[in-house]
Design an enzyme around this catalytic site. Sequence first.
Site, mmCIF file in Angstrom:
data_model
loop_
_atom_site.group_PDB
_atom_site.id
_atom_site.type_symbol
_atom_site.label_atom_id
_atom_site.label_comp_id
_atom_site.label_asym_id
_atom_site.label_seq_id
_atom_site.Cartn_x
_atom_site.Cartn_y
_atom_site.Cartn_z
ATOM 1 N N LYS A 50 0.811 -1.182 0.000
ATOM 2 C CA LYS A 50 0.000 0.000 0.000
ATOM 3 C C LYS A 50 0.860 1.255 0.000
ATOM 4 C CE LYS A 50 -2.175 -2.381 3.426
ATOM 5 N NZ LYS A 50 -2.697 -2.589 4.730
ATOM 6 N N GLY A 51 2.117 1.125 0.415
ATOM 7 C CA GLY A 51 2.946 2.297 0.688
ATOM 8 C C GLY A 51 3.123 3.248 -0.476
ATOM 9 N N GLU A 106 7.704 2.340 -6.237
ATOM 10 C CA GLU A 106 7.790 1.888 -4.845
ATOM 11 C C GLU A 106 7.998 3.096 -3.933
ATOM 12 O OE1 GLU A 106 7.093 0.186 -2.485
ATOM 13 O OE2 GLU A 106 8.371 -1.573 -2.254
ATOM 14 N N ASP A 107 7.660 2.939 -2.669
ATOM 15 C CA ASP A 107 7.826 4.052 -1.727
ATOM 16 C C ASP A 107 9.271 4.222 -1.272
ATOM 17 O OD1 ASP A 107 7.754 1.685 -0.265
ATOM 18 O OD2 ASP A 107 6.184 2.333 1.117
ATOM 19 N N ASP A 110 15.087 -0.050 1.161
ATOM 20 C CA ASP A 110 15.821 -0.098 2.426
ATOM 21 C C ASP A 110 16.896 -1.179 2.299
ATOM 22 O OD1 ASP A 110 16.153 0.545 5.203
ATOM 23 O OD2 ASP A 110 14.912 -1.153 5.762
ATOM 24 N N PHE A 159 13.828 5.962 10.553
ATOM 25 C CA PHE A 159 12.530 5.412 10.182
ATOM 26 C C PHE A 159 11.572 6.561 9.889
ATOM 27 C CE2 PHE A 159 8.495 3.222 10.469
ATOM 28 C CZ PHE A 159 8.781 2.107 9.703
ATOM 29 N N ASP A 166 4.192 3.895 6.339
ATOM 30 C CA ASP A 166 3.484 3.662 7.599
ATOM 31 C C ASP A 166 4.409 3.189 8.704
ATOM 32 O OD1 ASP A 166 3.941 1.019 6.439
ATOM 33 O OD2 ASP A 166 2.630 0.285 8.034
ATOM 34 N N ARG A 172 0.020 6.920 7.115
ATOM 35 C CA ARG A 172 0.099 6.918 5.647
ATOM 36 C C ARG A 172 -0.520 8.177 5.056
ATOM 37 N NH1 ARG A 172 1.660 1.759 3.899
ATOM 38 N NH2 ARG A 172 0.834 -0.024 5.034
HETATM 39 P P1 IMP Z 1 13.363 -3.589 1.981
HETATM 40 O O1 IMP Z 1 12.893 -4.930 1.504
HETATM 41 O O2 IMP Z 1 14.188 -3.724 3.258
HETATM 42 O O3 IMP Z 1 14.075 -2.772 0.939
HETATM 43 O O4 IMP Z 1 12.125 -2.809 2.519
HETATM 44 C C1 IMP Z 1 11.237 -2.151 1.761
HETATM 45 C C2 IMP Z 1 9.961 -1.977 2.537
HETATM 46 O O5 IMP Z 1 10.200 -1.788 3.942
HETATM 47 C C3 IMP Z 1 9.246 -0.741 2.081
HETATM 48 O O6 IMP Z 1 8.377 -1.013 1.006
HETATM 49 C C4 IMP Z 1 8.530 -0.289 3.329
HETATM 50 O O7 IMP Z 1 7.280 -0.942 3.414
HETATM 51 C C5 IMP Z 1 9.380 -0.768 4.460
HETATM 52 N N1 IMP Z 1 10.238 0.325 5.005
HETATM 53 C C6 IMP Z 1 11.583 0.405 4.962
HETATM 54 N N2 IMP Z 1 12.035 1.526 5.562
HETATM 55 C C7 IMP Z 1 10.925 2.183 5.990
HETATM 56 C C8 IMP Z 1 10.733 3.435 6.683
HETATM 57 O O8 IMP Z 1 11.652 4.192 7.037
HETATM 58 N N3 IMP Z 1 9.443 3.759 6.947
HETATM 59 C C9 IMP Z 1 8.368 2.991 6.583
HETATM 60 N N4 IMP Z 1 8.519 1.818 5.930
HETATM 61 C C10 IMP Z 1 9.779 1.417 5.638
HETATM 62 MG MG MG Z 2 5.947 -0.823 1.422
#
Ligand code: IMP
Ligand code: MG
Length: 187
Positions: A50-51, A106-107, A110, A159, A166, A172
């Site tokens: 949803k992000g 994508e939002d 990370d 974060f 979220d 959100r």
């Molecule tokens: P990754 O798989 O570790 O790259 O994570 C990506 C997902 O983690 C994103 O789509 C977010 O849903 C969540 N995420 C990572 N960092 C944050 C943050 O700082 N705030 C909110 N959601 C985050």
């Molecule tokens: Mg997400």
Amino acid sequence: MLNAAQSPLYRDLERILLTREQIRRRIDEIGEALTRDFQGKDLVCVCILKGAAPFFSDMIRAIDLPLRVDFMSISSYGSATKSSGVVRILKDLDRDIVGQHVLIIEDIVDSGLTLSFLKQNLLARGAASLSVCTLLDKPGRRKVALTPDYCGFEIEDAFVVGYGLDYAERYRNLPDIGVLKPEVYTS
Ligand code: IMP
Ligand code: MG
């Protein structure tokens, strides 16, 4: 639109990192680049729910091409603030993407685990090309090599919430992006 000075949701923020105006200006710039780069190509923009929903809805309106949209919902196992890379598809694309130029919207990137799963998954379906457009990137936290093709802002390792992002499904709807007070997620 929520007013940062008055909304109680903003009290949980340590500070605002990116304002709605900064976000809007950057989206216009990326939109120009995407319009140029995907000229003459069959483009499908995929929103990762949803992000990415608020970013997606603003981003596609800044791309001046006859694109199509589709939606995917995924859940990545892990804690509330860290993903594990084990990804489950909750809602798949409605249409196949064979021969299409796919842009994943994508939002935030990370660890990179979620997107590297998605890239492999969608490429295996016969897309002509696969690109990634993310609003935010935390390059310092990468666990797998992944470089987004289009990125709104590189940010520090904090974060963040708002504009789709979220914490435990809240925040959100903030129009700006802010750093959550650590006590909100450690208590
Ligand atoms: P990754 O798989 O570790 O790259 O994570 C990506 C997902 O983690 C994103 O789509 C977010 O849903 C969540 N995420 C990572 N960092 C944050 C943050 O700082 N705030 C909110 N959601 C985050
Ligand atoms: Mg997400």
